[in-house]
Design a protein around this motif. Structure first.
Motif, PDB file in Angstrom:
ATOM      1  N   MET A   1      -6.427  -3.016  -0.118  1.00 38.54           N
ATOM      2  CA  MET A   1      -5.785  -2.749   1.164  1.00 38.54           C
ATOM      3  C   MET A   1      -6.472  -3.516   2.277  1.00 38.54           C
ATOM      4  O   MET A   1      -7.670  -3.773   2.216  1.00 38.54           O
ATOM      5  CB  MET A   1      -5.836  -1.261   1.500  1.00 38.54           C
ATOM      6  CG  MET A   1      -4.937  -0.384   0.662  1.00 38.54           C
ATOM      7  SD  MET A   1      -4.955   1.272   1.328  1.00 38.54           S
ATOM      8  CE  MET A   1      -6.701   1.607   1.397  1.00 38.54           C
ATOM      9  N   PHE A   2      -5.700  -3.838   3.296  1.00 35.87           N
ATOM     10  CA  PHE A   2      -6.227  -4.501   4.483  1.00 35.87           C
ATOM     11  C   PHE A   2      -6.109  -3.590   5.700  1.00 35.87           C
ATOM     12  O   PHE A   2      -7.083  -3.354   6.411  1.00 35.87           O
ATOM     13  CB  PHE A   2      -5.478  -5.808   4.740  1.00 35.87           C
ATOM     14  CG  PHE A   2      -5.409  -6.692   3.537  1.00 35.87           C
ATOM     15  CD1 PHE A   2      -6.560  -7.313   3.062  1.00 35.87           C
ATOM     16  CD2 PHE A   2      -4.216  -6.914   2.870  1.00 35.87           C
ATOM     17  CE1 PHE A   2      -6.524  -8.137   1.955  1.00 35.87           C
ATOM     18  CE2 PHE A   2      -4.158  -7.733   1.764  1.00 35.87           C
ATOM     19  CZ  PHE A   2      -5.317  -8.342   1.302  1.00 35.87           C
ATOM     20  N   LEU A   3      -4.923  -3.074   5.920  1.00 32.17           N
ATOM     21  CA  LEU A   3      -4.709  -2.152   7.033  1.00 32.17           C
ATOM     22  C   LEU A   3      -5.128  -0.757   6.592  1.00 32.17           C
ATOM     23  O   LEU A   3      -4.578  -0.190   5.653  1.00 32.17           O
ATOM     24  CB  LEU A   3      -3.237  -2.156   7.460  1.00 32.17           C
ATOM     25  CG  LEU A   3      -2.876  -1.247   8.638  1.00 32.17           C
ATOM     26  CD1 LEU A   3      -3.662  -1.617   9.888  1.00 32.17           C
ATOM     27  CD2 LEU A   3      -1.379  -1.294   8.915  1.00 32.17           C
ATOM     28  N   ILE A 148       0.188  -8.900   4.211  1.00 34.78           N
ATOM     29  CA  ILE A 148       0.747  -7.568   4.410  1.00 34.78           C
ATOM     30  C   ILE A 148       2.239  -7.730   4.651  1.00 34.78           C
ATOM     31  O   ILE A 148       2.669  -8.556   5.461  1.00 34.78           O
ATOM     32  CB  ILE A 148       0.061  -6.819   5.582  1.00 34.78           C
ATOM     33  CG1 ILE A 148       0.644  -5.407   5.706  1.00 34.78           C
ATOM     34  CG2 ILE A 148       0.142  -7.594   6.894  1.00 34.78           C
ATOM     35  CD1 ILE A 148      -0.161  -4.503   6.628  1.00 34.78           C
ATOM     36  N   TYR A 149       3.021  -6.967   3.908  1.00 36.56           N
ATOM     37  CA  TYR A 149       4.476  -7.054   3.980  1.00 36.56           C
ATOM     38  C   TYR A 149       5.039  -5.728   4.476  1.00 36.56           C
ATOM     39  O   TYR A 149       4.758  -4.666   3.904  1.00 36.56           O
ATOM     40  CB  TYR A 149       5.056  -7.391   2.611  1.00 36.56           C
ATOM     41  CG  TYR A 149       4.607  -8.746   2.109  1.00 36.56           C
ATOM     42  CD1 TYR A 149       5.068  -9.918   2.718  1.00 36.56           C
ATOM     43  CD2 TYR A 149       3.709  -8.861   1.052  1.00 36.56           C
ATOM     44  CE1 TYR A 149       4.640 -11.168   2.272  1.00 36.56           C
ATOM     45  CE2 TYR A 149       3.282 -10.100   0.600  1.00 36.56           C
ATOM     46  CZ  TYR A 149       3.758 -11.247   1.215  1.00 36.56           C
ATOM     47  OH  TYR A 149       3.328 -12.481   0.777  1.00 36.56           O
ATOM     48  N   LEU A 150       5.829  -5.814   5.538  1.00 39.25           N
ATOM     49  CA  LEU A 150       6.440  -4.645   6.169  1.00 39.25           C
ATOM     50  C   LEU A 150       7.946  -4.716   5.927  1.00 39.25           C
ATOM     51  O   LEU A 150       8.609  -5.660   6.385  1.00 39.25           O
ATOM     52  CB  LEU A 150       6.139  -4.633   7.667  1.00 39.25           C
ATOM     53  CG  LEU A 150       4.677  -4.864   8.068  1.00 39.25           C
ATOM     54  CD1 LEU A 150       4.551  -4.989   9.582  1.00 39.25           C
ATOM     55  CD2 LEU A 150       3.792  -3.739   7.535  1.00 39.25           C
ATOM     56  N   LEU A 173       2.696  -8.438  -6.785  1.00 41.85           N
ATOM     57  CA  LEU A 173       1.952  -8.825  -5.588  1.00 41.85           C
ATOM     58  C   LEU A 173       0.936  -7.793  -5.133  1.00 41.85           C
ATOM     59  O   LEU A 173       0.031  -8.107  -4.348  1.00 41.85           O
ATOM     60  CB  LEU A 173       2.924  -9.095  -4.435  1.00 41.85           C
ATOM     61  CG  LEU A 173       3.944 -10.212  -4.637  1.00 41.85           C
ATOM     62  CD1 LEU A 173       4.852 -10.316  -3.419  1.00 41.85           C
ATOM     63  CD2 LEU A 173       3.257 -11.533  -4.888  1.00 41.85           C
ATOM     64  N   SER A 174       1.065  -6.559  -5.602  1.00 45.45           N
ATOM     65  CA  SER A 174       0.278  -5.466  -5.026  1.00 45.45           C
ATOM     66  C   SER A 174      -1.216  -5.560  -5.318  1.00 45.45           C
ATOM     67  O   SER A 174      -2.012  -4.912  -4.636  1.00 45.45           O
ATOM     68  CB  SER A 174       0.811  -4.111  -5.519  1.00 45.45           C
ATOM     69  OG  SER A 174       0.688  -3.995  -6.924  1.00 45.45           O
ATOM     70  N   ASN A 175      -1.611  -6.361  -6.302  1.00 43.38           N
ATOM     71  CA  ASN A 175      -3.042  -6.518  -6.583  1.00 43.38           C
ATOM     72  C   ASN A 175      -3.775  -7.285  -5.493  1.00 43.38           C
ATOM     73  O   ASN A 175      -4.991  -7.174  -5.359  1.00 43.38           O
ATOM     74  CB  ASN A 175      -3.240  -7.214  -7.933  1.00 43.38           C
ATOM     75  CG  ASN A 175      -2.908  -6.318  -9.111  1.00 43.38           C
ATOM     76  OD1 ASN A 175      -2.995  -5.096  -9.015  1.00 43.38           O
ATOM     77  ND2 ASN A 175      -2.502  -6.919 -10.215  1.00 43.38           N
ATOM     78  N   PHE A 176      -3.030  -8.081  -4.713  1.00 43.68           N
ATOM     79  CA  PHE A 176      -3.676  -8.860  -3.655  1.00 43.68           C
ATOM     80  C   PHE A 176      -2.930  -8.778  -2.325  1.00 43.68           C
ATOM     81  O   PHE A 176      -3.250  -9.510  -1.394  1.00 43.68           O
ATOM     82  CB  PHE A 176      -3.834 -10.326  -4.079  1.00 43.68           C
ATOM     83  CG  PHE A 176      -2.551 -10.985  -4.521  1.00 43.68           C
ATOM     84  CD1 PHE A 176      -1.718 -11.592  -3.595  1.00 43.68           C
ATOM     85  CD2 PHE A 176      -2.195 -11.006  -5.856  1.00 43.68           C
ATOM     86  CE1 PHE A 176      -0.545 -12.207  -3.996  1.00 43.68           C
ATOM     87  CE2 PHE A 176      -1.017 -11.622  -6.267  1.00 43.68           C
ATOM     88  CZ  PHE A 176      -0.192 -12.219  -5.340  1.00 43.68           C
ATOM     89  N   SER A 177      -1.939  -7.907  -2.223  1.00 47.77           N
ATOM     90  CA  SER A 177      -1.190  -7.740  -0.985  1.00 47.77           C
ATOM     91  C   SER A 177      -0.964  -6.255  -0.704  1.00 47.77           C
ATOM     92  O   SER A 177      -1.122  -5.419  -1.593  1.00 47.77           O
ATOM     93  CB  SER A 177       0.165  -8.452  -1.073  1.00 47.77           C
ATOM     94  OG  SER A 177      -0.002  -9.845  -1.171  1.00 47.77           O
TER      95      SER A 177
END
Length: 235
Positions: A1-3, A148-150, A173-177
């Motif tokens: 996670m980033f956010l 990050i994709y919204l 993509l979820s492993n790195f996004s």
């Protein structure tokens, strides 16, 4: 996670009677924490899901009419009214990403044609594909970086089979996004180990998939279709 979290800056709000500051979302919450790489916002229309997603996009520097940091096009009523009243906490902060806004996707597709960027979206105009095909073309060709994709109601143009295709893209993509998705789709909500945040009842609450109205109503309808339709149509 980033956010990691969003803080609503209530001290900056001076008029709590105006939308969106009158929403229970604003009145009853201060910090929203993210605990998974894939988070879903669920709730009835008008509960504030899209409003908060737009505010995140605004703070990320994405075009709130839909797009990334480099997509400059305007759509009326796409301003993020809450954008200046939230603070994002990152670890680490990233600048790559995209805000997918279903209701203004047509204008976004026109923008891509106007700037000659078809090659980044599969080499074919998004207008020359069906609505569902153009959505998947966006997901397959534009998504793929550490980002990050919204996504605001991405199921709007997708058949059930193509919603399953979207789930496979998210998984890849979820492993790195990181994904934050506002949705009404019981199929998308079934993504394994996702965080689901309910916007109903004013207080944001993390709930299980099986406890969402989307799952319960859909299951009840599929298992008791004749009975439910009879109840709906009887005087």
């Amino acid at each position: 996670m980033f956010l990691k979290s969003i803080t609503i800056l209530k001290e900056k709000i001076t008029n709590t009677k105006d939308y969106p500051f009158s929403l229970p979302l604003i009145k009853n919450n201060e910090v929203i924490h993210f605990s998974a790489n894939v988070t879903f916002f669920v709730g009835e229309n008008g509960s504030g899901k899209s409003t908060l997603l737009e505010a995140i996009a605004y703070q990320c520097g994405f075009n709130t009419a839909g797009g990334g940091r480099n997509n400059n096009h305007y759509v009326e009523a796409s301003e993020a009214a809450l954008g200046d009243y939230v603070r994002l906490s990152w670890l680490p902060k990233i600048t790559n990403g995209f805000f997918m806004r279903s209701e203004s996707f047509y204008q976004f597709a026109t923008h891509i044609d106007e700037v000659g960027a078809r090659d980044s979206y599969g080499g074919k105009s998004l207008h020359c594909q069906s609505h569902g095909e153009s959505f998947l073309s966006l997901f397959k060709n534009r998504f793929g970086k550490k980002a990050i994709y919204l996504l605001d109601e991405p199921e709007a143009a997708l058949s059930p089979a193509r919603q399953l295709s979207l789930l496979t893209i998210i998984k890849e993509l979820s492993n790195f996004s990181q994904f934050i998705i506002a949705t009404h789709s019981p199929i998308l909500l079934g993504y394994p180990d996702a965080q689901i945040i309910s916007f109903d009842h004013g207080q944001l609450t993390e709930i299980n998939y099986e406890d969402t109205d989307h799952y319960q109503i859909t299951r009840r309808f599929l298992e008791n279709r004749s009975k439910i339709l009879k109840e709906l149509f009887e005087d």
